[in-house]
Design a protein around this motif. Structure first.
Motif: not given
Ligand code: BG6
Length: 483
Positions: A110-120
């Motif tokens: 989940e944390n990986i996906f949240l990081e990805c979201k930061k950069y679209n």
């Protein structure tokens, strides 16, 4: 050459080749934890017992487990639109079939996906990339047992529900078609240790000798698990899009001798098209029945299998492409190695240091061939050059990698101009990682260098290579500026 505005530029990695943290966060053991490193001339070795004093590349890999924030920031800096990665089943269900998922594993991704979201960055998630939980191997003999279908589908439903809204693109099994290769028995299907087939010496040598009958039966179960996962994905979130993952090794006849041409068609069918036809068209192609009969393979279909395959067809066809091979019926022709299997040398092509024949035009040919056959969107989810890199004054001038990728991106542009519906490209791999076939760090693929070596030394420092800046520009200009 115009790439669509929505084109998904990115890169791809897998859990077992990057994460490390093999015992962290409640993760169970996987088949990869039992495989030692090798080299181009010395294959990786399966060990029935783990000796922690020896070097097992995947145990620490590139420590993505602890460094993902830094790594995803670098992908963001390159302007990635998407990031293909895999979830390790054993981080979510340490024994494969546990009653409840491991919360720590769920949170990690989940944390990986949240990081990805930061950069679209849009995640593209492979559910199984050559790392079946060890307990599934021991208890069920991998996918040979039908029970493994249910436990896999439970795992995929769990993650698809948990990450609903965060992940839209899913791939089921990495290079599912490699299940027909000898090496695929262990890597892909989790088959091992049949008492009557393997002596203790063979197991120690990593020589597993699973029968083709077992392999294809296990592959059938994997097809069913894949189909059930596609159906579940659409039920859980109608926004979900599920792709297959075919390791496409393009085949050419060595000569125009009709015997070579027929042999080539046969090889292409068994290796590439069989699995693609099942997962895209939802049925076994007619030619495979003759092959099975001639090889004494008799697959057990249970009631409902035919309907399940038909109902669970993928939304897009995704595949890896590194190289092509020739096929010939002649004796004594020169051979070359390649991605999990070799072939006949093509006199018109150069090869990488590992003998993989470099063939950008083959990518255009392959894209057209696949589009003509399937008529569903295509995505290239692996392509890249494995090469040794030298650090000189803190810099890596990897022009060979840029050349390889430029030619392949050009070929993609040509295929799009031919009318192919190509929706994305994830290079293998944006960051150096452990090689799947040899276990080496010496064979590097990344735009980002990782200071980690085959003797287990290195401080894991990340360095941007020249290709990093090149790929950034390619993405920025949507494939216009390839210089
Ligand atoms: C593909 C695999 O076959 O090829 C990857 O999906 C793998 O896991 C890639 O790393 C390149 O192969 P290798 O052996 O050079 O790592």
């Amino acid at each position: 050459m115009a790439f669509p505005k929505s084109f998904l530029w990115g890169g791809a990695i897998s859990a077992n080749q990057c994460e490390g943290g093999w015992k962290e966060g409640g993760k169970g053991l996987t088949i990869q934890d039992f495989v030692k490193g090798g080299t181009a001339s010395k294959p990786r070795m399966f060990t029935p017992v783990i000796n922690e004093n020896e070097y097992y590349p995947s145990h620490n890999a590139i420590d993505f487990y602890n460094k993902y924030v830094e790594d995803i920031a670098l992908l963001g800096e390159m302007g990635f639109k998407c990031f293909r990665m895999s979830i390790s089943w054993a981080r979510i269900f340490p024994n494969g079939d546990d009653l409840e998922p491991n919360k720590e594993g769920l949170l990690f991704y989940e944390n990986i996906f949240l990081e990805c979201k930061k950069y679209n960055i849009e995640p593209i998630v492979t559910l199984s990339h050559f790392d079946i939980p060890w307990e599934v191997v021991k208890k069920y003999n991998g996918f040979l047992s039908r029970e493994t279908i249910d436990i896999f589908v439970k795992y995929s439903k769990t993650v698809m529900k948990y990450y609903k809204g965060k992940v839209k693109y899913w791939l089921t099994f990495n290079e599912i078609n490699f299940g027909v290769l000898e090496m695929g028995a262990y890597k892909s299907l989790g088959l091992i240790n049949k008492e009557d087939l393997n002596s203790k010496e063979d197991i120690a040598k990593g020589d597993l000798k699973v029968s083709m009958q077992e392999q294809i039966q296990a592959l059938h179960h994997q097809f069913l698990a894949s189909a059930a996962t596609v159906i579940a994905a659409h039920e859980i979130d109608p926004e979900n899009k599920v792709g297959c993952m075919i390791g496409h090794i393009t085949q050419y006849p060595l000569t125009c001798n009709p015997k070579d041409v027929l042999e080539c068609q046969h090889k292409d069918r068994i290796l590439n098209k069989f699995s693609g036809d099942v997962v895209v068209r939802g049925e076994y192609p007619s030619y495979i029945f003759r092959w099975m009969e001639e090889n004494n393979i008799n697959i057990e279909f249970k009631e409902g299998d035919i309907e399940l395959l038909k109902a669970g067809v993928v939304d897009f066809y995704s595949f890896s492409y590194y190289m092509s091979n020739c096929v010939s019926v002649q004796e004594g022709v020169e051979k070359v190695s390649g991605n999990l299997m070799g072939g006949v040398k093509n006199p018109y092509l150069k090869a990488s240091e590992w003998g993989w024949q470099i063939d950008p035009e083959g990518l255009r040919y392959t894209l057209n061939d696949l589009w003509d056959r399937y008529r569903i969107p295509l995505m290239i989810v692996e392509n890249g050059l494995g090469a040794p890199d030298k650090v000189e004054n803190g810099k890596i001038h990897d022009t060979y990698r840029i050349d390889y990728m430029r030619d392949h991106v050009k070929a993609m542009g040509e295929a799009i101009a031919d009318g192919v519906d190509l929706i994305g490209y994830t290079s293998w791999a944006p960051i150096d990682l452990v090689s799947a076939s040899t276990g080496e760090m010496y064979k590097r693929y990344g735009f980002i260098y990782v200071d980690r070596h085959d003797d287990g030394t290195g401080d894991y420092k990340r360095i941007r290579k020249d290709s990093f800046y090149w790929y950034k520009k390619v993405i920025e200009t949507n494939g216009e500026d390839l210089d």
